[in-house]
Design a protein around this motif. Structure first.
Motif, short mmCIF file in Angstrom:
data_model
loop_
_atom_site.label_atom_id
_atom_site.label_comp_id
_atom_site.label_asym_id
_atom_site.label_seq_id
_atom_site.Cartn_x
_atom_site.Cartn_y
_atom_site.Cartn_z
N ALA A 10 1.64 -17.38 -0.54
CA ALA A 10 3.05 -17.74 -0.67
C ALA A 10 3.80 -17.53 0.64
O ALA A 10 4.63 -18.37 1.04
N ALA A 11 3.51 -16.43 1.33
CA ALA A 11 4.18 -16.18 2.61
C ALA A 11 3.79 -17.21 3.64
O ALA A 11 4.62 -17.66 4.45
N LEU A 12 2.53 -17.62 3.66
CA LEU A 12 2.09 -18.62 4.62
C LEU A 12 2.76 -19.96 4.33
O LEU A 12 3.19 -20.65 5.26
N VAL A 13 2.84 -20.35 3.07
CA VAL A 13 3.51 -21.61 2.73
C VAL A 13 4.93 -21.62 3.28
O VAL A 13 5.38 -22.60 3.89
N GLN A 14 5.65 -20.53 3.07
CA GLN A 14 7.03 -20.46 3.57
C GLN A 14 7.07 -20.52 5.10
O GLN A 14 7.96 -21.16 5.69
N GLU A 88 1.14 -26.91 0.47
CA GLU A 88 0.12 -26.47 -0.48
C GLU A 88 -1.22 -27.12 -0.17
O GLU A 88 -2.27 -26.48 -0.29
N LEU A 89 -1.18 -28.40 0.25
CA LEU A 89 -2.41 -29.07 0.64
C LEU A 89 -2.98 -28.46 1.92
O LEU A 89 -4.20 -28.37 2.09
N ASP A 249 -0.27 -18.62 14.55
CA ASP A 249 -0.95 -17.34 14.38
C ASP A 249 -1.08 -16.91 12.91
O ASP A 249 -2.16 -16.46 12.50
N PRO A 250 -0.02 -17.01 12.10
CA PRO A 250 -0.20 -16.63 10.70
C PRO A 250 -1.23 -17.50 9.98
O PRO A 250 -1.98 -17.01 9.13
N MET A 251 -1.27 -18.78 10.30
CA MET A 251 -2.26 -19.68 9.72
C MET A 251 -3.67 -19.24 10.10
O MET A 251 -4.58 -19.21 9.26
N THR A 252 -3.84 -18.90 11.38
CA THR A 252 -5.16 -18.45 11.84
C THR A 252 -5.55 -17.14 11.16
O THR A 252 -6.71 -16.97 10.75
N ALA A 253 -4.60 -16.24 11.02
CA ALA A 253 -4.88 -14.97 10.34
C ALA A 253 -5.29 -15.21 8.90
O ALA A 253 -6.23 -14.57 8.39
N TYR A 254 -4.59 -16.09 8.23
CA TYR A 254 -4.94 -16.41 6.84
C TYR A 254 -6.34 -17.02 6.76
O TYR A 254 -7.14 -16.64 5.89
#
Length: 273
Positions: A10-14, A88-89, A249-254
């Protein structure tokens, strides 16, 4: 504010929406449609190294796949204004990519990473390379002295890129990846078990029968068609050049967290905004 540690879904989507990696992205609708039309008309520039034959000659078929897999507006009459990528995709595709990275790590596979968008995605690939090496994978070293009509092909921070005039070069061409794969074969070396890339780097690898996963913008439909046909294993929809590379960076961490991997030297590949 930065997202501490590895973000939740949820945090990544935002975050994706806020930084316009997904959601209302900067790429205008008319540009998207022009690229879909070019692909349907057989312009090889838009095929990104894939052989699409005569299977996608209808621009509306291309639009339908892009609406399904990327989240662009599915109305063919909507021709100007903002277009969208469904976050979401994006996260769904990151989860699929993470599963393939986990498999590579568990089997300690040979992995090649490459980008045609070094201004945006270089550090995403670099962090992925470091995490895979830390898990025991072989991050492949490419042959020396490779070049194409656009420039030299070499590795920077474990990521294969195109260099021209002492500058890392943006390219959609499949030729640099073809040069790498041909060079490996000339040297009698094994090909990668997995290619993590984008643009023509990913398309060329998938077309040659290699496992290929990658990233693509909403105006680059070929890799999404490749995934629909099974030539490309995973295509992650995103804006591939937002305001700051740190926004990825958050995307990579996820991604690395979902794959059960850690970052460079065991450090958390945590984000900075």
């Amino acid at each position: 504010m930065p997202i501490p540690g590895t973000p939740s879904r949820a945090a990544l989507v935002q975050h994706l929406i806020r930084t316009r990696i997904a959601g209302d992205v900067a790429t205008p609708r008319d540009n998207n449609l022009a690229h879909y039309r070019g692909l349907a008309n057989g312009e090889r520039y838009f095929w990104l190294g894939l052989d699409l034959g005569d299977r996608w000659q209808d621009e509306q078929d291309v639009l339908a796949v892009m609406a399904e897999r990327c989240g662009v507006n599915d109305d063919p009459e909507y021709r100007f204004g903002q277009d969208t990528i469904d976050p979401e995709l994006t996260v769904d595709a990151l989860d699929r990519m993470a599963a393939r990275l986990r498999k590579a790590a568990e089997s300690r596979q040979r992995v090649l990473l490459a980008t045609g968008h070094p201004g945006g995605l270089l550090d995403v690939h670099r962090a992925t390379a470091a995490a895979l090496r830390g898990a025991g994978c072989e991050v492949m070293v490419i042959p020396e002295g490779l070049h194409t009509s656009e420039g030299m092909v070499f590795q920077f921070a474990d990521v294969t890129v195109l260099e021209r005039g002492a500058t890392l070069w943006h390219t959609h061409s499949p030729d640099p990846m073809a040069a790498v794969l041909d060079g490996l074969e000339r040297e009698g070396r094994p090909l990668p078990d997995l290619v993590v890339a984008d643009h023509g780097w990913a398309g060329c690898a998938g077309q040659r029968g290699l496992d290929a996963v990658g990233y693509a913008d909403c105006n680059d439909p070929a890799l999404f068609l490749g995934e629909a046909e099974g030539t490309v294993q995973v295509t992650v929809p995103l804006d591939d050049h937002v305001l700051s590379p740190r926004h990825y960076d958050p995307m990579t961490a996820y991604l690395l967290g979902s794959a059960g991997l850690t970052g460079d030297d065991g450090d958390d590949p945590a984000p900075r905004d």
